[in-house]
Every structure is written in structure tokens, then in C-alpha cells.
Design a protein around this motif. Sequence first.
Motif, PDB file in Angstrom:
ATOM      1  N   ALA A   1       0.830  -1.208   0.000  1.00 49.82           N
ATOM      2  CA  ALA A   1       0.000   0.000   0.000  1.00 49.82           C
ATOM      3  C   ALA A   1       0.867   1.261   0.000  1.00 49.82           C
ATOM      4  N   ILE A   2       1.964   1.251   0.743  1.00 42.32           N
ATOM      5  CA  ILE A   2       2.861   2.405   0.757  1.00 42.32           C
ATOM      6  C   ILE A   2       3.512   2.606  -0.608  1.00 42.32           C
ATOM      7  N   VAL A   3       3.955   1.538  -1.228  1.00 38.28           N
ATOM      8  CA  VAL A   3       4.601   1.650  -2.549  1.00 38.28           C
ATOM      9  C   VAL A   3       3.617   2.174  -3.586  1.00 38.28           C
ATOM     10  N   VAL A   4       2.393   1.649  -3.567  1.00 35.38           N
ATOM     11  CA  VAL A   4       1.389   2.099  -4.535  1.00 35.38           C
ATOM     12  C   VAL A   4       1.055   3.574  -4.313  1.00 35.38           C
ATOM     13  N   SER A   5       0.930   3.980  -3.060  1.00 30.06           N
ATOM     14  CA  SER A   5       0.621   5.383  -2.767  1.00 30.06           C
ATOM     15  C   SER A   5       1.747   6.311  -3.190  1.00 30.06           C
ATOM     16  N   MET A   6       2.983   5.879  -3.016  1.00 29.87           N
ATOM     17  CA  MET A   6       4.115   6.718  -3.400  1.00 29.87           C
ATOM     18  C   MET A   6       4.255   6.809  -4.918  1.00 29.87           C
ATOM     19  N   LEU A   7       3.801   5.800  -5.627  1.00 28.71           N
ATOM     20  CA  LEU A   7       3.888   5.820  -7.084  1.00 28.71           C
ATOM     21  C   LEU A   7       2.677   6.467  -7.746  1.00 28.71           C
ATOM     22  N   TYR A   8       1.689   6.870  -6.963  1.00 27.46           N
ATOM     23  CA  TYR A   8       0.473   7.460  -7.524  1.00 27.46           C
ATOM     24  C   TYR A   8       0.782   8.705  -8.355  1.00 27.46           C
ATOM     25  N   SER A   9       1.496   9.651  -7.786  1.00 29.57           N
ATOM     26  CA  SER A   9       1.743  10.923  -8.467  1.00 29.57           C
ATOM     27  C   SER A   9       2.575  10.767  -9.742  1.00 29.57           C
ATOM     28  N   PRO A  10       3.718  10.058  -9.703  1.00 28.29           N
ATOM     29  CA  PRO A  10       4.479   9.923 -10.953  1.00 28.29           C
ATOM     30  C   PRO A  10       3.722   9.186 -12.056  1.00 28.29           C
ATOM     31  N   VAL A  11       2.983   8.163 -11.683  1.00 26.68           N
ATOM     32  CA  VAL A  11       2.226   7.415 -12.693  1.00 26.68           C
ATOM     33  C   VAL A  11       1.132   8.293 -13.283  1.00 26.68           C
ATOM     34  N   LYS A  12       0.460   9.058 -12.445  1.00 27.15           N
ATOM     35  CA  LYS A  12      -0.598   9.933 -12.946  1.00 27.15           C
ATOM     36  C   LYS A  12      -0.035  11.002 -13.877  1.00 27.15           C
ATOM     37  N   VAL A  13       1.074  11.629 -13.487  1.00 24.45           N
ATOM     38  CA  VAL A  13       1.617  12.733 -14.274  1.00 24.45           C
ATOM     39  C   VAL A  13       2.255  12.242 -15.571  1.00 24.45           C
ATOM     40  N   TYR A  14       3.090  11.225 -15.482  1.00 24.92           N
ATOM     41  CA  TYR A  14       3.877  10.819 -16.653  1.00 24.92           C
ATOM     42  C   TYR A  14       3.212   9.782 -17.536  1.00 24.92           C
ATOM     43  N   ILE A  15       2.201   9.080 -17.053  1.00 24.31           N
ATOM     44  CA  ILE A  15       1.566   8.047 -17.878  1.00 24.31           C
ATOM     45  C   ILE A  15       0.109   8.397 -18.173  1.00 24.31           C
ATOM     46  N   LEU A  16      -0.716   8.517 -17.110  1.00 25.23           N
ATOM     47  CA  LEU A  16      -2.150   8.689 -17.325  1.00 25.23           C
ATOM     48  C   LEU A  16      -2.488  10.021 -17.969  1.00 25.23           C
ATOM     49  N   ASP A  17      -1.893  11.107 -17.500  1.00 26.20           N
ATOM     50  CA  ASP A  17      -2.178  12.416 -18.091  1.00 26.20           C
ATOM     51  C   ASP A  17      -1.669  12.513 -19.524  1.00 26.20           C
ATOM     52  N   ARG A  18      -0.563  11.901 -19.827  1.00 26.94           N
ATOM     53  CA  ARG A  18      -0.044  11.945 -21.212  1.00 26.94           C
ATOM     54  C   ARG A  18      -0.903  11.114 -22.142  1.00 26.94           C
ATOM     55  N   LEU A  19      -1.414   9.966 -21.648  1.00 26.57           N
ATOM     56  CA  LEU A  19      -2.332   9.175 -22.478  1.00 26.57           C
ATOM     57  C   LEU A  19      -3.632   9.925 -22.726  1.00 26.57           C
ATOM     58  N   LYS A  20      -4.128  10.632 -21.704  1.00 25.99           N
ATOM     59  CA  LYS A  20      -5.350  11.416 -21.855  1.00 25.99           C
ATOM     60  C   LYS A  20      -5.126  12.580 -22.819  1.00 25.99           C
ATOM     61  N   GLN A  21      -3.930  13.186 -22.772  1.00 27.30           N
ATOM     62  CA  GLN A  21      -3.613  14.332 -23.618  1.00 27.30           C
ATOM     63  C   GLN A  21      -3.495  13.904 -25.081  1.00 27.30           C
ATOM     64  N   ASN A  22      -2.899  12.745 -25.345  1.00 24.50           N
ATOM     65  CA  ASN A  22      -2.706  12.275 -26.713  1.00 24.50           C
ATOM     66  C   ASN A  22      -3.952  11.640 -27.303  1.00 24.50           C
TER      67      ASN A  22
END
Length: 68
Positions: free
Chosen positions: A46-67
Amino acid sequence: MEQKGFFQTKAGGLTIAFIVIMIAFAMIMVGLYTGTSVLCTIGFVAIVVSMLYSPVKVYILDRLKQNG
């Protein structure tokens, strides 16, 4: 313009991640006290997933949504 709720903003997402980290820390402490390694493992994941939330959202999910 549509109003966003607090938990739909970046600060709200990070707040939820922080709360999950605090709950996971408590789970790890209880797991260590009782000798349950499964509870410690779940808390660690749970700690690892929470710490990876922001980088995954910014660099993967937002870029997929933008493209897309």
C-alpha cells in the motif's frame, strides 16, 4: 466553468495518498506487533502504490489522456 471537488484536484489526490500511507504504516506496526507477515506485506504494498500514484498519474495517465 465546472467546479472541481477537493479530492478531484492534484492536492486532493496527494492527500488521499498520504492518508493511505498513514493507514499502511499502522498496518505494518500492528503486523510487527502480532508477528503477522501478511499484514506487513499488505502495508508495504500500500505504501509503494501510494508513493507511485503521483508519478504514474503525471507521466503516464495524463499523457495518455492528452494524446488520446
